[in-house]
Design a protein around this motif. Structure first.
Motif, PDB file in Angstrom:
ATOM      1  N   HIS A 276      45.706  48.994  50.276  1.00 21.88           N
ATOM      2  CA  HIS A 276      46.711  48.393  51.160  1.00 21.88           C
ATOM      3  C   HIS A 276      47.959  47.920  50.415  1.00 21.88           C
ATOM      4  CE1 HIS A 276      44.073  48.501  54.659  1.00 21.88           C
ATOM      5  NE2 HIS A 276      43.094  48.083  53.881  1.00 21.88           N
ATOM      6  N   GLY A 277      48.035  48.190  49.133  1.00 23.49           N
ATOM      7  CA  GLY A 277      49.196  47.779  48.359  1.00 23.49           C
ATOM      8  C   GLY A 277      49.318  46.282  48.181  1.00 23.49           C
ATOM      9  N   LEU A 278      48.185  45.582  48.095  1.00 21.64           N
ATOM     10  CA  LEU A 278      48.173  44.123  47.940  1.00 21.64           C
ATOM     11  C   LEU A 278      47.716  43.749  46.529  1.00 21.64           C
ATOM     12  CD1 LEU A 278      46.523  43.194  51.364  1.00 21.64           C
ATOM     13  CD2 LEU A 278      48.935  42.949  50.732  1.00 21.64           C
ATOM     14  N   ALA A 279      48.444  42.847  45.900  1.00 25.52           N
ATOM     15  CA  ALA A 279      48.110  42.426  44.540  1.00 25.52           C
ATOM     16  C   ALA A 279      46.909  41.485  44.556  1.00 25.52           C
ATOM     17  CB  ALA A 279      49.310  41.740  43.889  1.00 25.52           C
ATOM     18  N   THR A 280      46.005  41.660  43.592  1.00 23.83           N
ATOM     19  CA  THR A 280      44.798  40.809  43.499  1.00 23.83           C
ATOM     20  C   THR A 280      44.541  40.435  42.032  1.00 23.83           C
ATOM     21  OG1 THR A 280      43.422  42.806  43.384  1.00 23.83           O
ATOM     22  CG2 THR A 280      43.720  41.802  45.557  1.00 23.83           C
ATOM     23  N   PRO A 281      45.482  39.742  41.381  1.00 24.39           N
ATOM     24  CA  PRO A 281      45.337  39.491  39.937  1.00 24.39           C
ATOM     25  C   PRO A 281      44.124  38.632  39.574  1.00 24.39           C
ATOM     26  CG  PRO A 281      47.186  38.250  40.860  1.00 24.39           C
ATOM     27  CD  PRO A 281      46.767  39.225  41.901  1.00 24.39           C
ATOM     28  N   LEU A 282      43.790  37.617  40.374  1.00 30.03           N
ATOM     29  CA  LEU A 282      42.655  36.762  40.016  1.00 30.03           C
ATOM     30  C   LEU A 282      41.335  37.500  40.220  1.00 30.03           C
ATOM     31  CD1 LEU A 282      43.808  33.315  41.445  1.00 30.03           C
ATOM     32  CD2 LEU A 282      43.692  34.023  39.050  1.00 30.03           C
ATOM     33  N   ASN A 283      41.212  38.249  41.299  1.00 34.73           N
ATOM     34  CA  ASN A 283      40.006  39.050  41.500  1.00 34.73           C
ATOM     35  C   ASN A 283      39.888  40.136  40.442  1.00 34.73           C
ATOM     36  OD1 ASN A 283      38.430  38.486  44.236  1.00 34.73           O
ATOM     37  ND2 ASN A 283      40.594  38.021  44.572  1.00 34.73           N
ATOM     38  N   THR A 284      41.027  40.685  40.020  1.00 34.37           N
ATOM     39  CA  THR A 284      41.003  41.672  38.947  1.00 34.37           C
ATOM     40  C   THR A 284      40.528  41.044  37.648  1.00 34.37           C
ATOM     41  OG1 THR A 284      42.789  42.928  39.986  1.00 34.37           O
ATOM     42  CG2 THR A 284      42.400  43.319  37.648  1.00 34.37           C
ATOM     43  N   ALA A 285      40.954  39.816  37.381  1.00 31.04           N
ATOM     44  CA  ALA A 285      40.500  39.117  36.174  1.00 31.04           C
ATOM     45  C   ALA A 285      38.991  38.886  36.216  1.00 31.04           C
ATOM     46  CB  ALA A 285      41.239  37.792  36.024  1.00 31.04           C
ATOM     47  N   MET A 286      38.468  38.434  37.368  1.00 33.48           N
ATOM     48  CA  MET A 286      37.024  38.247  37.494  1.00 33.48           C
ATOM     49  C   MET A 286      36.281  39.563  37.282  1.00 33.48           C
ATOM     50  SD  MET A 286      36.474  34.984  38.195  1.00 33.48           S
ATOM     51  CE  MET A 286      37.838  34.686  37.052  1.00 33.48           C
ATOM     52  N   LEU A 287      36.817  40.634  37.877  1.00 33.74           N
ATOM     53  CA  LEU A 287      36.210  41.946  37.741  1.00 33.74           C
ATOM     54  C   LEU A 287      36.190  42.398  36.280  1.00 33.74           C
ATOM     55  CD1 LEU A 287      35.121  44.611  38.955  1.00 33.74           C
ATOM     56  CD2 LEU A 287      37.505  45.309  39.302  1.00 33.74           C
TER      57      LEU A 287
END
Length: 301
Positions: A276-287
């Motif tokens: 959906h073209g939405l940024a998810t930097p904190l979830n990416t960090a957890m991942l």
């Protein structure tokens, strides 16, 4: 025994509790599919403890088709359960998937030989003390939730007369995302800190949680979930009422040095965000952090 033929695949905390409760109904003929033979399961619930006889299979080649498969492996282990599904399933079988995350049907259907796949949201806390000892803790509301449909009532009937309460909802996608919202903070934070749910009493952990949740809420709305404007705050408020001594599946897996279910949790948020073209930097960090831990655990003998 005659009755509904049920196979429970996976005997961790969730699967152990499901197997124990299903075995309490005289209408169910339950077989457990696991790595090791277990003849008796100790089941703790409230202040009571019961010893429940189990019929266990350890070799997929010995399995026969059943009416119901209750799939309780971790999401990343579905492919490894394919040999069980191949033997247990026919087009007349229903597979109830008791796993975290979303996209249950997409993960399981390719291995299910035309069986009907029903996703289930797990709300109860199942803790495994030993291979033959599990405990059920109720969190709040229903213990399991399934989408309204042809098989919903039949699934609920499997647990009638047992400690597990099954709910049915036509708004399943919204509840599925709400459960995912709980998991994207509960699992990674307890795993990384190696603390149980009491860690969420810290103000700094609460602020980090709200940031992770805000990202996931935006993605969930894009996916079609009907989430409130203050959904993140409501999730955290509800979450803080959970028993502080309870652990999460990823917390226990991390302590045991097992691979982690991170791709199905924060990984699902990141993947949907990309769609959906939405940024998810904190979830990416957890991942990223927990993939590193998981990969190291997988290499440990």
């Amino acid at each position: 025994m005659t009755g509904r033929k049920i196979a429970v695949v996976g005997l961790g905390g969730i699967g152990g509790v499901a197997a124990a409760c299903l075995s309490l109904s005289p209408d169910n003929d339950v077989t457990v599919c696991a790595r090791r033979r277990i003849d008796t399961l100790t089941f703790d619930h409230h202040e009571e403890s019961k010893r429940i006889p189990l019929k266990t299979l350890t070799e997929p080649s010995r399995a026969e088709p059943v009416d119901w498969v209750i799939l309780c492996t971790k999401a990343q282990d579905v492919a490894s359960a394919a040999s069980w599904l191949e033997r247990l399933c026919t087009p007349k079988t229903t597979v109830a998937v008791l796993q975290n995350g979303i996209a249950h049907e997409e993960r399981v259907a390719p291995h299910a030989k035309g069986a009907t796949v029903v996703p289930a949201i797990v709300y109860y806390n199942g803790e495994r003390f030993a291979p033959d000892h599990v405990r059920l803790r109720h969190i709040r509301g229903h213990d399991l939730l399934v989408p309204a449909g042809a098989q919903a009532e039949a699934f609920a009937a499997l647990f009638e007369g047992t400690p597990i309460d099954v709910g049915i909802s036509a708004e399943f996608i919204t509840y599925q995302w709400r459960k995912l919202l709980v998991n994207v903070i509960a699992n990674p934070i307890t795993a990384l800190t190696r603390q149980r749910l009491g860690v969420f009493q810290r103000e700094d952990i609460q602020q980090l949680s709200l940031g992770i949740l805000d990202e996931a809420v935006a993605v969930g709305r894009a996916e079609g979930a009907q989430l409130a404007g203050n959904e993140a705050e409501m999730i955290l408020e509800t979450f803080l009422a959970y028993p502080p001594e309870a652990g999460t599946s990823m917390y226990f897996d991390c302590l045991a040095g097992r691979p982690l279910e991170i791709e199905a949790l924060n990984g699902a948020v990141v993947a949907a965000g990309l769609r959906h073209g939405l940024a998810t930097p904190l979830n990416t960090a957890m991942l990223t952090l927990l993939k590193t831990v998981s990969d190291a655990n997988a290499k440990t003998p």
